[in-house]
Design a protein around this motif. Structure first.
Motif: not given
Length: 141
Positions: A67-95
């Motif tokens: 998963m990737i979130t930006n400002r607390g909103i999930k943007v990947w996978p299946d995010g919305f193109n309309e989501t305003f994104c900043t330059d700070h991304w949370r990228c979750r890695f799981k086994p």
């Protein structure tokens, strides 16, 4: 100092007794399990799908970007193109279901990020205690 209030009623604690608190009893230790890691990334792009492609290059056997979130909103996978994104991304890695993650794996993910010129600014280990997730979930998790 040394004066009594002129407008409010004066209070005296001279006859007060000490607070009697019950003795602290430590709870038994919970089963703590490392279940993933969030890599916080500084990236100036705006398309989360592009970032996901970069991040997929640092995955390990059995440890994948989930998963990737930006400002607390999930943007990947299946995010919305309309989501305003900043330059700070949370990228979750799981086994994957058949593997576990270790701190050595987190180290390797960070090394791979450096090798791919991905600017990781912070990490957060994800733990469960007694089988219960104790980290913030993303939308749809």
């Amino acid at each position: 100092m040394g004066y009594k209030p002129s407008k409010l009623k004066s209070v005296s604690y001279a006859n007060s007794s000490a607070l009697n608190l019950p003795k602290y009893i430590r709870k038994p230790a919970a089963k703590k399990e490392l279940v993933g890691v969030d890599l916080f990334v500084h990236w100036a792009g705006t398309n989360p799908n592009e970032l996901a492609e970069k991040l997929k290059k640092i995955e390990l056997d059995g440890i994948q970007l989930s998963m990737i979130t930006n400002r607390g909103i999930k943007v990947w996978p299946d995010g919305f193109n309309e989501t305003f994104c900043t330059d700070h991304w949370r990228c979750r890695f799981k086994p994957t279901e058949s593997t576990t993650i270790t701190k050595i794996d987190i180290y390797q993910l960070l090394k791979n990020a450096i090798d791919q010129d991905i600017d990781t600014i912070k990490t957060e280990n994800l733990y469960s205690f007694n089988g219960k997730a104790t980290y913030s979930l993303g939308q749809g998790q």
